[in-house]
Scaffold this active site. Structure first.
Site, PDB file in Angstrom:
ATOM      1  N   LYS A 275      -1.566   2.945  -4.926  1.00 56.47           N
ATOM      2  CA  LYS A 275      -2.250   4.237  -4.852  1.00 56.47           C
ATOM      3  C   LYS A 275      -1.418   5.293  -5.571  1.00 56.47           C
ATOM      4  O   LYS A 275      -0.188   5.231  -5.539  1.00 56.47           O
ATOM      5  CB  LYS A 275      -2.377   4.676  -3.376  1.00 56.47           C
ATOM      6  N   ARG A 349     -10.861  -4.760   4.480  1.00 58.46           N
ATOM      7  CA  ARG A 349     -11.935  -5.749   4.671  1.00 58.46           C
ATOM      8  C   ARG A 349     -11.381  -7.161   4.755  1.00 58.46           C
ATOM      9  O   ARG A 349     -11.956  -8.024   5.407  1.00 58.46           O
ATOM     10  CB  ARG A 349     -12.971  -5.595   3.549  1.00 58.46           C
TER      11      ARG A 349
HETATM   12  N1  BES Z   1      -7.340   2.834   3.551  1.00 60.06           N
HETATM   13  C1  BES Z   1      -8.151   3.013   2.408  1.00 60.06           C
HETATM   14  C2  BES Z   1      -9.361   3.908   2.663  1.00 60.06           C
HETATM   15  C3  BES Z   1      -9.059   5.357   2.931  1.00 60.06           C
HETATM   16  C4  BES Z   1      -8.982   6.264   1.892  1.00 60.06           C
HETATM   17  C5  BES Z   1      -8.915   5.811   4.221  1.00 60.06           C
HETATM   18  C6  BES Z   1      -8.715   7.594   2.161  1.00 60.06           C
HETATM   19  C7  BES Z   1      -8.669   7.136   4.479  1.00 60.06           C
HETATM   20  C8  BES Z   1      -8.560   8.031   3.462  1.00 60.06           C
HETATM   21  C9  BES Z   1      -8.677   1.669   1.904  1.00 60.06           C
HETATM   22  O1  BES Z   1      -7.852   0.577   2.145  1.00 60.06           O
HETATM   23  C10 BES Z   1      -8.841   1.788   0.432  1.00 60.06           C
HETATM   24  O2  BES Z   1      -7.874   1.987  -0.235  1.00 60.06           O
HETATM   25  N2  BES Z   1     -10.081   1.677  -0.028  1.00 60.06           N
HETATM   26  C11 BES Z   1     -10.395   1.808  -1.404  1.00 60.06           C
HETATM   27  C12 BES Z   1     -11.397   0.732  -1.762  1.00 60.06           C
HETATM   28  C13 BES Z   1     -11.580   0.527  -3.236  1.00 60.06           C
HETATM   29  C14 BES Z   1     -10.323  -0.035  -3.859  1.00 60.06           C
HETATM   30  C15 BES Z   1     -12.734  -0.441  -3.445  1.00 60.06           C
HETATM   31  C16 BES Z   1     -10.980   3.197  -1.626  1.00 60.06           C
HETATM   32  O3  BES Z   1     -11.640   3.736  -0.741  1.00 60.06           O
HETATM   33  O4  BES Z   1     -10.742   3.760  -2.694  1.00 60.06           O
HETATM   34 ZN    ZN Z   2      -6.381   0.289   0.638  1.00 59.79          ZN
END
Ligand code: BES
Ligand code: ZN
Ligand code: ZN
Length: 499
Positions: A275, A349
């Protein structure tokens, strides 16, 4: 905070909290306070533009003629809309107002406005709930400026006609407030402290309430074939854990349990699909689903709920190192289905795939509800006001929707469908772990549905928008973490699944 109930009395020490309703003005106790203070309240109302709207508060300091150090008038909103949520908000607003003052004691004398739904012992208990939820503090890591962050308020008294009934109603709610505080603590805790092992250790501490807690380590999970969950944790120095909680409270010992499953990513760096810095902040809270499940199970045990319930949480840390899972890897889940991991940041997931499968295979539950801070996309859709609800079952969805409105943790149902499911087709495996750039919360839910066994009623709650609050503070929530989900699931169980 010590919370007591007492019969209506004239003796007032500390702060005296009374109420007004919109369109009605001062309610009887407030009118009494106004008379005692020589009309100070009614004089202050117009100049303060205080009309009794919900969330409004009027403060009169050191009023002449009364023993109280100050009088607070809280707005209850429109009489006919006054329900338990309104009582909680009103009490919390008063407690919030006293933060940073030297007041140590507060007495609530709140009347139900004509036509209002929250009354008597229930009103008293929900005022106590608002007080308890708003008095939450998380200061263990501060060594300085404590005066600024602590509250001097130590004792709250709620005046009520029937003290015994109010105490009884509060005995039902107090465990919920304590469990919300536990869920908040877990989410606020920094990730260097709260590893999967430490998280599991804290859950084990709940056995003293009568919960049964089993912890599976990586070796046991490998034996069970949990390749999806284990893949997420393999880039971390810290061992992944699966924690299984059971509360057997049903009258019929062998009654089918209800099941709750939580995403417990103790820190989500994104893994090799790292990230950016700004998005990584706050990812200690990526275990908010697991915290809600723990809080719910704690509540059920503490209030001796007449239900059989299981809670399963997958605890991992998503980190990039030489052993980390790569984008392009293929893993085999406990269900036997294979997954092409194209983005290691879509890890929740993967954790839930195995935790869901385990919960269903082992316990054959009457329903399974999973909670997860799963997608940023759910915040684009619903902001921080509703959690996203995805389900294969209309009845369970409606029950949760109703429960959410009652406790003030609203959910909003989102669609599922085969057109979305197709977006998960992989070139080489049974599925990939991401869709395209659109409908990210829905494709995530479609992915989870592939791990729901036939006929199991299932709900997925995407709580990424509600597990913590970024800017504005919600009335009942004084900290970054919200403890969202505990009150919702407790209400669902109490209303429909006990006996
Ligand atoms: N933990 C994150 C989702 C999240 C984002 C929670 C911001 C709270 C605040 C999750 O694991 C994630 O990174 N999801 C990605 C999915 C994508 C790579 C398909 C997302 O939401 O960008
Ligand atoms: Zn994630
Ligand atoms: Zn995540």
């Amino acid at each position: 905070m010590q919370i007591n109930f007492a019969a209506v009395s004239a003796v007032k020490t500390g702060v005296w909290v009374v109420a007004a309703a919109e369109g009605v003005g001062l309610l009887p106790a407030a009118a009494k306070a106004d008379r005692a203070a020589g009309g100070a309240l009614s004089r202050a109302m117009p100049t303060s533009q205080f009309t009794g709207k919900s969330g409004q508060i009027l403060e009169v300091l050191a009023p002449a003629g009364v023993a109280a150090s100050r009088i607070l008038v809280v707005g209850l909103g429109k009489s006919e809309d006054f329900r338990r949520c309104g009582a909680e908000t009103a009490a919390a607003t008063a407690v919030g107002k006293l933060k940073g003052t030297a007041e140590t004691e507060v007495t609530f004398e709140i009347d139900t406005p004509r036509g209002g739904k929250a009354k008597g012992a229930q009103l008293a208990a929900h005022l106590a709930m608002g007080i308890a939820l708003k008095s939450y503090l998380f200061n263990q890591y501060r060594t300085k400026d404590l005066a600024e962050h602590e509250s001097k308020l130590a004792k709250a008294t709620v005046l009520t006609q029937d003290v015994a009934a109010a105490r009884k109603a509060w005995a039902r709610l107090e465990p919920v407030a304590a469990s919300v505080a536990l869920a908040r603590d877990l989410v606020n805790e920094p990730p260097n402290v709260l590893s999967p092992i430490e998280f599991a250790r804290r859950v084990k501490g709940l056995t003293k309430l009568g919960l049964k807690v089993d912890v599976l380590g990586e070796a046991e999970m490998r034996k069970l074939g949990m390749g999806a969950l284990l893949g997420v944790g393999q880039g971390s120095e810290r061992e992944s854990q699966l924690v299984v909680m059971r509360w057997d409270g049903a009258r019929k010992k062998d009654a089918q349990p209800v099941a709750f499953v939580g995403k417990g990513v103790c820190f989500d760096s994104g893994g090799l699909s790292l990230k950016p810095a700004a998005s990584m902040m706050g990812m200690k809270g990526d275990m908010g689903g697991a915290a809600a499940v723990v809080g719910t199970m704690r509540t059920l045990a503490a209030r001796r709920a007449k239900v059989n319930a299981v809670g399963v949480i997958g605890l991992v840390e998503n980190m990039p190192d030489g052993k980390a899972q790569r984008p392009d890897d293929v893993v085999t889940s406990m269900s036997g289905q294979t997954i092409e991991v194209l983005n290691t940041d879509a890890e929740g997931r993967l954790v839930l795939a195995d935790a869901l499968w385990y919960a269903q295979s082992k316990f054959k539950p009457r329903f399974v509800i999973d909670l997860a801070t799963l997608t940023g996309a759910i915040m684009i859709a619903l902001g921080q006001e509703h959690a996203g609800l995805f389900s294969n079952d209309d009845k369970l969805s409606e029950r949760l929707t109703e429960a959410g409105k009652k406790v003030g943790e609203p959910v909003w149902r989102m669609p599922l469908g085969s057109a979305y499911d197709k977006l998960l087709r992989s070139k080489i495996a049974d599925m990939k772990n991401i869709g395209n750039q659109y409908a990210g919360s829905i494709t995530a839910a479609q992915f989870l549905q592939r791990f729901v066994q036939e006929k199991t009623p299932w709900v997925h709650l995407d709580i990424a928008g509600v597990a913590w609050q970024d800017n504005e503070q919600k009335p009942l929530i004084p900290s970054w973490s919200t403890g969202w989900g505990v009150r919702l699931l407790d209400e669902l169980v109490a209303e429909h699944y006990e006996g």
